[in-house]
Design an enzyme around this catalytic site. Structure first.
Site, PDB file in Angstrom:
ATOM      1  N   ASP A 162      12.990   1.550   0.216  1.00 41.64           N
ATOM      2  CA  ASP A 162      12.155   2.298   1.176  1.00 41.64           C
ATOM      3  C   ASP A 162      11.764   3.610   0.495  1.00 41.64           C
ATOM      4  O   ASP A 162      12.594   4.504   0.323  1.00 41.64           O
ATOM      5  CB  ASP A 162      12.958   2.559   2.451  1.00 41.64           C
ATOM      6  CG  ASP A 162      12.136   3.318   3.489  1.00 41.64           C
ATOM      7  OD1 ASP A 162      11.074   3.888   3.136  1.00 41.64           O
ATOM      8  OD2 ASP A 162      12.564   3.348   4.658  1.00 41.64           O
ATOM      9  N   SER A 200      -7.553   6.371  -2.387  1.00 37.93           N
ATOM     10  CA  SER A 200      -8.485   5.721  -1.453  1.00 37.93           C
ATOM     11  C   SER A 200      -9.799   6.485  -1.487  1.00 37.93           C
ATOM     12  O   SER A 200      -9.809   7.708  -1.712  1.00 37.93           O
ATOM     13  CB  SER A 200      -7.918   5.758  -0.036  1.00 37.93           C
ATOM     14  OG  SER A 200      -8.922   5.400   0.893  1.00 37.93           O
ATOM     15  N   TYR A 248      -3.910  10.312   7.021  1.00 36.86           N
ATOM     16  CA  TYR A 248      -4.157   9.334   5.951  1.00 36.86           C
ATOM     17  C   TYR A 248      -5.162   9.901   4.941  1.00 36.86           C
ATOM     18  O   TYR A 248      -4.913   9.889   3.730  1.00 36.86           O
ATOM     19  CB  TYR A 248      -4.684   8.016   6.543  1.00 36.86           C
ATOM     20  CG  TYR A 248      -4.911   6.957   5.484  1.00 36.86           C
ATOM     21  CD1 TYR A 248      -3.854   6.197   5.001  1.00 36.86           C
ATOM     22  CD2 TYR A 248      -6.183   6.733   4.955  1.00 36.86           C
ATOM     23  CE1 TYR A 248      -4.049   5.241   4.005  1.00 36.86           C
ATOM     24  CE2 TYR A 248      -6.390   5.785   3.960  1.00 36.86           C
ATOM     25  CZ  TYR A 248      -5.321   5.036   3.495  1.00 36.86           C
ATOM     26  OH  TYR A 248      -5.526   4.100   2.507  1.00 36.86           O
ATOM     27  N   ALA A 249      -6.299  10.408   5.452  1.00 31.64           N
ATOM     28  CA  ALA A 249      -7.339  10.920   4.546  1.00 31.64           C
ATOM     29  C   ALA A 249      -6.806  12.072   3.704  1.00 31.64           C
ATOM     30  O   ALA A 249      -7.073  12.157   2.498  1.00 31.64           O
ATOM     31  CB  ALA A 249      -8.556  11.369   5.354  1.00 31.64           C
ATOM     32  N   LYS A 296      -4.496  11.078   0.807  1.00 30.06           N
ATOM     33  CA  LYS A 296      -5.233  10.511  -0.327  1.00 30.06           C
ATOM     34  C   LYS A 296      -6.031  11.606  -1.059  1.00 30.06           C
ATOM     35  O   LYS A 296      -6.181  11.549  -2.286  1.00 30.06           O
ATOM     36  CB  LYS A 296      -6.146   9.382   0.149  1.00 30.06           C
ATOM     37  CG  LYS A 296      -5.379   8.189   0.744  1.00 30.06           C
ATOM     38  CD  LYS A 296      -4.425   7.555  -0.254  1.00 30.06           C
ATOM     39  CE  LYS A 296      -3.771   6.286   0.272  1.00 30.06           C
ATOM     40  NZ  LYS A 296      -2.896   5.618  -0.688  1.00 30.06           N
TER      41      LYS A 296
HETATM   42  N1  LIG Z   1      -6.670  -2.194   2.050  1.00 30.56           N
HETATM   43  C1  LIG Z   1      -7.550  -1.215   1.960  1.00 30.56           C
HETATM   44  O1  LIG Z   1      -8.691  -1.333   2.458  1.00 30.56           O
HETATM   45  C2  LIG Z   1      -7.187   0.046   1.220  1.00 30.56           C
HETATM   46  C3  LIG Z   1      -8.206   0.978   1.024  1.00 30.56           C
HETATM   47  C4  LIG Z   1      -7.922   2.153   0.342  1.00 30.56           C
HETATM   48  C5  LIG Z   1      -6.639   2.374  -0.141  1.00 30.56           C
HETATM   49  N2  LIG Z   1      -5.660   1.445   0.070  1.00 30.56           N
HETATM   50  C6  LIG Z   1      -4.338   1.754  -0.461  1.00 30.56           C
HETATM   51  O2  LIG Z   1      -3.840   0.650  -1.193  1.00 30.56           O
HETATM   52  C7  LIG Z   1      -2.406   0.643  -1.139  1.00 30.56           C
HETATM   53  C8  LIG Z   1      -1.921  -0.743  -0.742  1.00 30.56           C
HETATM   54  O3  LIG Z   1      -2.368  -1.020   0.581  1.00 30.56           O
HETATM   55  P1  LIG Z   1      -2.629  -2.496   1.127  1.00 30.56           P
HETATM   56  O4  LIG Z   1      -3.993  -2.514   1.664  1.00 30.56           O
HETATM   57  O5  LIG Z   1      -2.209  -3.484   0.123  1.00 30.56           O
HETATM   58  O6  LIG Z   1      -1.644  -2.487   2.389  1.00 30.56           O
HETATM   59  P2  LIG Z   1      -0.525  -3.490   2.884  1.00 30.56           P
HETATM   60  O7  LIG Z   1      -0.955  -4.898   2.677  1.00 30.56           O
HETATM   61  O8  LIG Z   1      -0.171  -3.021   4.243  1.00 30.56           O
HETATM   62  O9  LIG Z   1       0.684  -3.211   1.874  1.00 30.56           O
HETATM   63  C9  LIG Z   1       1.348  -1.976   1.898  1.00 30.56           C
HETATM   64  C10 LIG Z   1       2.539  -2.071   0.965  1.00 30.56           C
HETATM   65  O10 LIG Z   1       3.230  -0.816   1.011  1.00 30.56           O
HETATM   66  C11 LIG Z   1       4.609  -1.068   1.260  1.00 30.56           C
HETATM   67  N3  LIG Z   1       5.234   0.013   2.010  1.00 30.56           N
HETATM   68  C12 LIG Z   1       4.805   0.613   3.137  1.00 30.56           C
HETATM   69  N4  LIG Z   1       5.710   1.507   3.554  1.00 30.56           N
HETATM   70  C13 LIG Z   1       6.729   1.474   2.664  1.00 30.56           C
HETATM   71  C14 LIG Z   1       7.963   2.158   2.541  1.00 30.56           C
HETATM   72  N5  LIG Z   1       8.357   3.078   3.441  1.00 30.56           N
HETATM   73  N6  LIG Z   1       8.760   1.869   1.495  1.00 30.56           N
HETATM   74  C15 LIG Z   1       8.399   0.939   0.592  1.00 30.56           C
HETATM   75  N7  LIG Z   1       7.248   0.239   0.644  1.00 30.56           N
HETATM   76  C16 LIG Z   1       6.436   0.515   1.677  1.00 30.56           C
HETATM   77  C17 LIG Z   1       4.633  -2.344   2.056  1.00 30.56           C
HETATM   78  O11 LIG Z   1       5.921  -2.933   1.934  1.00 30.56           O
HETATM   79  P3  LIG Z   1       6.547  -3.898   3.084  1.00 30.56           P
HETATM   80  O12 LIG Z   1       5.410  -4.738   3.606  1.00 30.56           O
HETATM   81  O13 LIG Z   1       7.567  -4.697   2.350  1.00 30.56           O
HETATM   82  O14 LIG Z   1       7.114  -2.994   4.111  1.00 30.56           O
HETATM   83  C18 LIG Z   1       3.534  -3.140   1.378  1.00 30.56           C
HETATM   84  O15 LIG Z   1       4.033  -3.793   0.243  1.00 30.56           O
HETATM   85  C19 LIG Z   1      -2.028   1.747  -0.161  1.00 30.56           C
HETATM   86  O16 LIG Z   1      -1.663   2.921  -0.866  1.00 30.56           O
HETATM   87  C20 LIG Z   1      -3.296   1.985   0.621  1.00 30.56           C
HETATM   88  O17 LIG Z   1      -3.376   3.297   1.161  1.00 30.56           O
HETATM   89  C21 LIG Z   1      -5.904   0.296   0.735  1.00 30.56           C
END
Ligand SMILES: NC(=O)c1ccc[n+]([C@@H]2O[C@H](COP(=O)([O-])OP(=O)(O)OC[C@H]3O[C@@H](n4cnc5c(N)ncnc54)[C@H](OP(=O)(O)O)[C@@H]3O)[C@@H](O)[C@H]2O)c1
Length: 269
Positions: A79, A159, A172-173, A176
């Site tokens: 975590d 992001s 969030y914004a 990032k």
């Molecule tokens: N998807 C988009 O459109 C988008 C756009 C811009 C930026 N991003 C960025 O891309 C990154 C990945 O996001 P995603 O879209 O792949 O989201 P996601 O599918 O929700 O995955 C998020 C990941 O972060 C892990 N996580 C969250 N809280 C945690 C904690 N306290 N300790 C350890 N791990 C934790 C989750 O682990 P568990 O599931 O095992 O808890 C999961 O593996 C993020 O930084 C997000 O801000 C995403």
């Protein structure tokens, strides 16, 4: 290059044998979405992937797929918001298997509740810890160790929301935006130590995080396509990667427009 070699003593007692160690890559948030897709794209013979997340069952499935592509894979349930534990685990991992690249990807999304004026305070704390405190603490710890070993590569997943004010998700914004400034500053500081710092700024990528966002998602891209592009770009250790490319244009436009006009456009949607 010295960090890419280690010496193993032959079990048969024939003396020390020099063995090329793999690229050793840590990915946080590897149990879902972008992190999982990146792990699968980076998995190949000669690569040791260290995959962290919280959900052990999803991590095990992703690890299995990566092993089938020839990678050595280690997983751990960590975590990242438990900052003391995170620091200790990072130190132990990097000591046991020195990292050549660390991808700080774990993130928490979510928009503020529409039925209250502000954001939920507990959520503000959690988002700040996962999206900002943990990656900057982790990157700071590792860049010193990488510098001492002669080089390395830190990758921060930011992001495109860093470039626009988001009234529906102020915390969030801002996490990032903070990460973007940290990346630029750290990159300048570490350049003479051969430690590269890449800021990856995704637009809308189809993952559980973006699926929870109930609004239009312009230029939505699959996590697989996104990860393929990023995996191709990372070896050149770029300063910034914005994907999909259309957001590069939008960012340039937002810089060219007066901020008041940007705010007015966002408020209309
Ligand atoms: N998807 C988009 O459109 C988008 C756009 C811009 C930026 N991003 C960025 O891309 C990154 C990945 O996001 P995603 O879209 O792949 O989201 P996601 O599918 O929700 O995955 C998020 C990941 O972060 C892990 N996580 C969250 N809280 C945690 C904690 N306290 N300790 C350890 N791990 C934790 C989750 O682990 P568990 O599931 O095992 O808890 C999961 O593996 C993020 O930084 C997000 O801000 C995403």
């Amino acid at each position: 290059m010295c960090q890419q070699f280690r010496f193993l003593t032959s079990a048969l007692g024939r003396g020390a044998v020099a063995v090329m160690t793999p690229n050793t890559i840590l990915i946080t948030g590897a149990s879902s979405g972008i992190g999982a897709a990146l792990a699968k794209h980076l998995a190949k013979p000669g690569t040791h992937l260290i995959l962290w997340g919280r959900d052990e069952s999803r991590l095990a499935d992703i690890a299995q797929a990566c092993r089938q592509s020839g990678a050595i894979v280690t997983t751990a349930s960590v975590d990242v918001s438990n900052i003391e534990d995170f620091k200790a685990r990072l130190l132990a991992s990097d000591t046991a298997t020195p990292l050549t690249q660390a991808i700080f990807n774990a993130g928490l999304g979510g928009t503020a509740d529409a039925d209250r004026p502000g954001e939920d305070v507990a959520r503000v704390e959690a988002i700040s810890m996962v999206n900002f405190v943990s990656p900057i603490v982790g990157a700071t710890m590792l860049c010193e160790r990488m510098a001492a070993r002669g080089g390395g590569h830190i990758v921060l997943i930011g992001s495109v929301s860093a470039y626009f004010p988001l009234p529906m998700a102020p915390t969030y914004a801002s996490t990032k935006a903070g990460l973007a400034m940290f990346a630029e500053s750290l990159r300048m500081r570490m350049a003479k130590h051969n430690v590269a710092v890449t800021l990856v700024s995704p637009g809308f990528i189809d993952t559980p995080m973006s699926r929870a966002f109930d609004s239009p998602k312009p230029f939505l891209m699959t996590a697989e396509t996104f990860a393929r592009i990023i995996a191709q770009r990372l070896p050149s250790r770029p300063a910034n990667v914005i994907v999909p490319w259309q957001y590069t244009v939008l960012r340039a436009l937002s810089h060219a427009l007066p901020r008041a006009l940007t705010r007015a456009i966002i408020n209309r949607h």
